[in-house]
Write a protein that holds these residues in place. Sequence first.
Motif, short mmCIF file in Angstrom:
data_model
loop_
_atom_site.label_atom_id
_atom_site.label_comp_id
_atom_site.label_asym_id
_atom_site.label_seq_id
_atom_site.Cartn_x
_atom_site.Cartn_y
_atom_site.Cartn_z
N ILE A 91 41.37 27.03 19.14
CA ILE A 91 40.79 27.83 18.40
C ILE A 91 39.80 28.84 19.14
N GLU A 92 39.19 28.35 20.05
CA GLU A 92 38.47 29.24 20.99
C GLU A 92 39.40 30.29 21.51
N ALA A 93 40.65 30.12 22.01
CA ALA A 93 41.53 30.96 22.50
C ALA A 93 41.51 32.25 21.61
N TRP A 94 41.40 31.81 20.29
CA TRP A 94 41.78 33.09 19.37
C TRP A 94 40.52 34.41 19.18
N GLN A 95 39.42 33.54 19.91
CA GLN A 95 38.32 34.51 19.85
C GLN A 95 37.88 35.12 18.55
N SER A 96 38.23 34.40 17.40
CA SER A 96 37.95 35.37 16.37
C SER A 96 37.07 34.40 15.15
N VAL A 125 46.17 22.14 -3.51
CA VAL A 125 45.88 23.66 -3.26
C VAL A 125 46.88 24.28 -3.87
N SER A 126 46.45 25.40 -4.68
CA SER A 126 47.31 26.09 -5.42
C SER A 126 47.80 27.20 -4.87
N GLU A 127 48.95 27.78 -4.62
CA GLU A 127 49.39 28.77 -3.83
C GLU A 127 49.30 30.13 -4.53
N PRO A 128 49.04 31.37 -4.15
CA PRO A 128 48.79 31.41 -2.51
C PRO A 128 47.40 30.96 -1.97
N LEU A 129 47.07 30.83 -1.02
CA LEU A 129 45.75 30.44 -0.60
C LEU A 129 44.79 31.56 -0.96
N THR A 130 45.37 32.79 -1.01
CA THR A 130 44.33 33.89 -1.46
C THR A 130 43.67 33.68 -2.78
N ALA A 131 44.32 32.76 -3.47
CA ALA A 131 43.82 32.55 -4.82
C ALA A 131 42.30 31.79 -4.84
N HIS A 132 41.89 31.34 -3.58
CA HIS A 132 40.77 30.62 -3.39
C HIS A 132 39.81 31.53 -2.59
N ASP A 133 38.68 31.37 -2.90
CA ASP A 133 37.33 31.77 -1.93
C ASP A 133 37.21 30.60 -0.99
N TRP A 134 37.51 30.87 0.39
CA TRP A 134 37.30 29.73 1.31
C TRP A 134 35.94 30.01 1.98
N LEU A 135 35.53 28.95 2.66
CA LEU A 135 34.13 28.96 3.07
C LEU A 135 34.20 28.64 4.64
N THR A 149 32.92 34.54 3.18
CA THR A 149 34.06 33.96 3.12
C THR A 149 35.01 33.77 4.32
N LEU A 150 36.00 32.76 4.29
CA LEU A 150 36.79 32.49 5.58
C LEU A 150 38.24 33.42 5.15
N PRO A 173 33.65 31.85 9.47
CA PRO A 173 33.96 33.11 9.89
C PRO A 173 32.95 33.57 11.17
N LEU A 174 33.47 34.47 12.10
CA LEU A 174 32.78 34.82 13.16
C LEU A 174 31.50 35.58 12.94
N GLY A 175 30.46 35.15 13.43
CA GLY A 175 29.16 35.61 13.02
C GLY A 175 28.26 35.00 12.08
N VAL A 176 29.03 34.01 11.68
CA VAL A 176 28.15 33.13 10.50
C VAL A 176 27.71 31.94 11.15
#
Length: 254
Positions: A151-156, A122-132, A84-85, A171-174
């Motif tokens: 986004i590249e500048a974040w390197q994450s 989208v219901s709050e908080p965002l952590t209530a969801h499993d993001w992909l 998940t993201l 997510p990084l590596g996916v």
Amino acid sequence: MTNYKLLALDMDGTLLNDELHISDKNLHWIQKAIEHGVIVMLSTGRGFINAVDYAHNIGLDAPMITVNGGEIWSKPYVLLERKTLQASWVAKLHELTKQFPQTWFWAYTTERIYNKDSWHEVSEPLTAHDWLKFGYYDEDISIIEQIRQQIEAWQSLEISNSSIYNLEINPLGVSKASALEQLCSYLSIDMKEVIAVGDSLNDIKAIQAVGLGVAMANAQDEVKAAANAVTFSNNEHGVAEVIRRYIFNGEEEL
């Protein structure tokens, strides 16, 4: 026949024609490959819910890779792994959309897709969801490039696309490659025994990682450069030609 044991197919721009259909020729050769013991599977940026009906229509009871490798299925509805993201990244990616108010955006959760028009749901908080996955679409490529650079500048995060007009963030590596490696380990198949076919940047790592990486004639130039071979376009039964040429050694005409 060759010794390839698994054929991983991207969907949009690859298996599907521009009308989002699987041609009769593609279907015929897929069935022929399956009958000869080759595992034919979908490897897509789509979410599971938007891919599984195609698997059923082809008759695939095989592994699936969805959301660019964020989900790995040992067969339809049997989840092998999900990555998940983090909600904090979703918040940051959504905040970025405010700099580009005309740009379309969307995000996958395990339950549904939210987009620019439905984000208020989208219901709050965002952590209530499993993001992909999070995505952006703009036919102004300069805007897409500006978003990419930030986004590249974040390197994450993992950045790819399924069209020159979009960005897809995982997510990084996916990637489809990392998912294929995990599936091959699960199936006791060597990556050299895999063919991967695709047309966009989210296919490059898989094309480079397998025994035979094939780009579509309609693929982005970077994908063609990374591939071992180029087949016909998605409107010219390119998948059927891959199977005919590389699994059955071109033993009969398309």
